[in-house]
Design a protein around this motif. Structure first.
Motif, PDB file in Angstrom:
ATOM      1  N   GLY A 273     -32.874  71.796  15.250  1.00 18.46           N
ATOM      2  CA  GLY A 273     -33.645  71.987  14.035  1.00 18.46           C
ATOM      3  C   GLY A 273     -33.503  70.809  13.086  1.00 18.46           C
ATOM      4  O   GLY A 273     -33.245  69.660  13.473  1.00 18.46           O
ATOM      5  N   ARG A 274     -33.677  71.046  11.809  1.00 17.12           N
ATOM      6  CA  ARG A 274     -33.593  70.021  10.771  1.00 17.12           C
ATOM      7  C   ARG A 274     -32.126  69.788  10.426  1.00 17.12           C
ATOM      8  O   ARG A 274     -31.564  70.365   9.500  1.00 17.12           O
ATOM      9  CB  ARG A 274     -34.381  70.461   9.538  1.00 17.12           C
ATOM     10  N   SER A 275     -31.487  68.932  11.183  1.00 12.70           N
ATOM     11  CA  SER A 275     -30.046  68.727  11.064  1.00 12.70           C
ATOM     12  C   SER A 275     -29.721  67.261  11.273  1.00 12.70           C
ATOM     13  O   SER A 275     -30.424  66.543  11.988  1.00 12.70           O
ATOM     14  CB  SER A 275     -29.310  69.576  12.109  1.00 12.70           C
ATOM     15  N   THR A 276     -28.629  66.815  10.624  1.00 16.90           N
ATOM     16  CA  THR A 276     -28.178  65.423  10.762  1.00 16.90           C
ATOM     17  C   THR A 276     -26.894  65.302  11.561  1.00 16.90           C
ATOM     18  O   THR A 276     -26.374  64.204  11.728  1.00 16.90           O
ATOM     19  CB  THR A 276     -27.952  64.813   9.365  1.00 16.90           C
ATOM     20  N   GLY A 277     -26.375  66.435  12.058  1.00 22.30           N
ATOM     21  CA  GLY A 277     -25.129  66.391  12.828  1.00 22.30           C
ATOM     22  C   GLY A 277     -24.725  67.793  13.246  1.00 22.30           C
ATOM     23  O   GLY A 277     -25.237  68.791  12.733  1.00 22.30           O
ATOM     24  N   PRO A 278     -23.800  67.910  14.202  1.00 19.26           N
ATOM     25  CA  PRO A 278     -23.378  69.232  14.692  1.00 19.26           C
ATOM     26  C   PRO A 278     -22.646  70.018  13.595  1.00 19.26           C
ATOM     27  O   PRO A 278     -21.673  69.529  13.021  1.00 19.26           O
ATOM     28  CB  PRO A 278     -22.467  68.916  15.874  1.00 19.26           C
ATOM     29  N   HIS A 279     -23.119  71.197  13.322  1.00 14.32           N
ATOM     30  CA  HIS A 279     -22.501  72.047  12.306  1.00 14.32           C
ATOM     31  C   HIS A 279     -23.133  73.437  12.376  1.00 14.32           C
ATOM     32  O   HIS A 279     -24.154  73.646  13.037  1.00 14.32           O
ATOM     33  CB  HIS A 279     -22.700  71.475  10.897  1.00 14.32           C
ATOM     34  N   LEU A 280     -22.512  74.386  11.696  1.00 10.82           N
ATOM     35  CA  LEU A 280     -23.092  75.720  11.526  1.00 10.82           C
ATOM     36  C   LEU A 280     -23.579  75.850  10.089  1.00 10.82           C
ATOM     37  O   LEU A 280     -22.839  75.599   9.142  1.00 10.82           O
ATOM     38  CB  LEU A 280     -22.055  76.823  11.794  1.00 10.82           C
ATOM     39  N   HIS A 281     -24.839  76.243   9.941  1.00 12.02           N
ATOM     40  CA  HIS A 281     -25.365  76.577   8.624  1.00 12.02           C
ATOM     41  C   HIS A 281     -25.332  78.102   8.503  1.00 12.02           C
ATOM     42  O   HIS A 281     -25.974  78.817   9.261  1.00 12.02           O
ATOM     43  CB  HIS A 281     -26.798  76.063   8.460  1.00 12.02           C
ATOM     44  N   PHE A 282     -24.563  78.614   7.542  1.00 12.99           N
ATOM     45  CA  PHE A 282     -24.299  80.046   7.395  1.00 12.99           C
ATOM     46  C   PHE A 282     -24.878  80.535   6.073  1.00 12.99           C
ATOM     47  O   PHE A 282     -24.584  79.984   5.008  1.00 12.99           O
ATOM     48  CB  PHE A 282     -22.788  80.290   7.444  1.00 12.99           C
ATOM     49  N   GLU A 283     -25.695  81.591   6.130  1.00 16.82           N
ATOM     50  CA  GLU A 283     -26.313  82.156   4.933  1.00 16.82           C
ATOM     51  C   GLU A 283     -26.027  83.650   4.835  1.00 16.82           C
ATOM     52  O   GLU A 283     -25.831  84.330   5.847  1.00 16.82           O
ATOM     53  CB  GLU A 283     -27.836  81.954   4.957  1.00 16.82           C
ATOM     54  N   VAL A 284     -26.036  84.127   3.592  1.00 14.17           N
ATOM     55  CA  VAL A 284     -25.929  85.560   3.304  1.00 14.17           C
ATOM     56  C   VAL A 284     -27.083  85.934   2.379  1.00 14.17           C
ATOM     57  O   VAL A 284     -27.272  85.300   1.337  1.00 14.17           O
ATOM     58  CB  VAL A 284     -24.581  85.914   2.641  1.00 14.17           C
ATOM     59  N   LEU A 285     -27.864  86.953   2.777  1.00  8.79           N
ATOM     60  CA  LEU A 285     -28.993  87.397   1.976  1.00  8.79           C
ATOM     61  C   LEU A 285     -28.843  88.881   1.644  1.00  8.79           C
ATOM     62  O   LEU A 285     -28.498  89.682   2.530  1.00  8.79           O
ATOM     63  CB  LEU A 285     -30.314  87.179   2.711  1.00  8.79           C
ATOM     64  N   VAL A 286     -29.086  89.232   0.399  1.00 13.16           N
ATOM     65  CA  VAL A 286     -29.083  90.622  -0.049  1.00 13.16           C
ATOM     66  C   VAL A 286     -30.473  90.936  -0.577  1.00 13.16           C
ATOM     67  O   VAL A 286     -30.929  90.300  -1.542  1.00 13.16           O
ATOM     68  CB  VAL A 286     -28.015  90.868  -1.132  1.00 13.16           C
ATOM     69  N   GLN A 287     -31.156  91.861   0.085  1.00  9.81           N
ATOM     70  CA  GLN A 287     -32.538  92.197  -0.234  1.00  9.81           C
ATOM     71  C   GLN A 287     -33.430  90.950  -0.214  1.00  9.81           C
ATOM     72  O   GLN A 287     -34.324  90.779  -1.045  1.00  9.81           O
ATOM     73  CB  GLN A 287     -32.632  92.893  -1.600  1.00  9.81           C
ATOM     74  N   GLY A 288     -33.146  90.053   0.736  1.00  8.21           N
ATOM     75  CA  GLY A 288     -33.934  88.850   0.906  1.00  8.21           C
ATOM     76  C   GLY A 288     -33.614  87.736  -0.070  1.00  8.21           C
ATOM     77  O   GLY A 288     -34.256  86.684  -0.037  1.00  8.21           O
ATOM     78  N   VAL A 289     -32.617  87.928  -0.937  1.00  6.06           N
ATOM     79  CA  VAL A 289     -32.240  86.921  -1.934  1.00  6.06           C
ATOM     80  C   VAL A 289     -30.981  86.218  -1.461  1.00  6.06           C
ATOM     81  O   VAL A 289     -29.997  86.864  -1.069  1.00  6.06           O
ATOM     82  CB  VAL A 289     -32.011  87.571  -3.307  1.00  6.06           C
TER      83      VAL A 289
END
Length: 326
Positions: A273-289
């Protein structure tokens, strides 16, 4: 021994010879028959005298019955003393259990007074004296009532603690990558690809390709797809409108609809995807926010924070995230 038997009417006589063995046998049979007759007579006379109240026999019956009652009473008393001792030990253990239950109920958020259906009372005090059967029965009834209350309280506390455990397991507090290295944090930053200010909607964990990505909490996989910005992406629904997103994976080990547990390996670190190096992008969403994942992670463990200014400009710095894909 020779015996001669003469019959005057028939004018006949008969000689009987008894050896020593036969004589002893005849004597034994005669003595046995006499003993049986004597025992039967004694039994008949004793029963008749006891029923009709003969003075001598009545006194003997009273003595026998009195002695039997005394033995039975002594046996019952010894058993009651043993039961009283065991009952005292049960009362002491029940008091310890009650104190422990009240302490644990505070952790479970349960008021013990709400479980008690009737006011408690101490029950019979078990001391060194001998107790009656009525006192033992009353104490056993009190212990039975108290045991029922303790069972009800423990059942409610088990349910509350189980609910708390489930809720805790469904909140994303598990670190998704074991390296513990934090790259870009949540918030506004300079996008490393276009140089503009953009909102970074999650946390970045730089790691070697193939590093395990762990589920931050238990839940159900609701999305497993390739996205232009997120690359190989997994979304896990934890209930209560709470969703975690894992992006840029090189390999995904789960599929949509899978039920996963906390700490389960669901993917491997990559740079898709849209990345500049090996890593994990981790997100938390509550009611889509978008929420700051760091608040959830620090609730479970202390996650060391690296200086975000220096790392934000490094080659592994991550792009600004686009809105959640439909």
């Amino acid at each position: 021994m020779h015996l001669i038997i003469t019959d005057a009417w028939l004018a006949k006589s008969r000689a009987v010879y008894l050896s020593g063995t036969r004589l002893v046998l005849v004597g034994f049979v005669a003595a046995l028959a006499l003993m049986l007759v004597a025992a039967g007579m004694y039994h008949w006379v004793f029963l008749k005298g006891a029923r009709e109240g003969w003075p001598l026999i009545g006194s003997l019956v009273k003595l026998v019955v009195k002695d039997e009652f005394e033995q039975r009473d002594r046996f019952m008393r010894e058993n009651l003393d043993v039961m009283a001792k065991r009952l005292g030990e049960m009362q002491a253990k029940m008091m310890q259990l009650e104190a422990l239950g009240e302490r644990v109920s505070g952790l479970a958020g349960v008021n013990p007074n709400d479980i008690k259906t009737q006011p408690g009372r101490g029950g019979v005090l078990v001391t060194g004296r001998s107790l009656t059967m009525e006192e033992l029965q009353a104490t056993l009834a009190d212990l039975d009532r108290l045991t029922d209350q303790r069972v009800d309280l423990m059942t409610v506390m088990e349910s509350r603690l189980f609910d708390q455990k489930i809720k805790k397991m469904m909140v994303p507090t598990q670190q998704p990558v074991q390296t513990g290295i934090l790259g870009s944090s949540f918030g506004w930053r300079i996008d490393p690809l276009n140089g503009r200010s953009a909102l970074h909607t999650g946390l970045d964990f730089p790691a070697e390709p193939g590093t395990s990505i762990l589920a931050a909490a238990g839940g159900v996989v609701v999305t497993q797809e390739y996205h232009a910005a997120y690359g190989n992406m997994v979304e896990v629904d934890h209930g209560n409108d709470l969703v975690t997103r894992y992006a840029h994976a090189s390999r995904v080990l789960v599929k949509k609809g899978d039920l996963i547990r906390r700490g389960q390996k669901i993917a491997e670190v990559g740079t898709t995807g849209r990345s500049t190096g090996p890593h994990l992008h981790f997100e938390v969403l509550v009611q889509g926010v978008y929420q700051d994942p760091q608040k959830f992670l620090t609730a479970g463990q202390k996650l060391p924070q690296a200086p975000t200014v220096a790392i934000a400009q490094s080659p592994a710095a991550q792009p600004a995230q686009i809105p959640r894909p439909k």
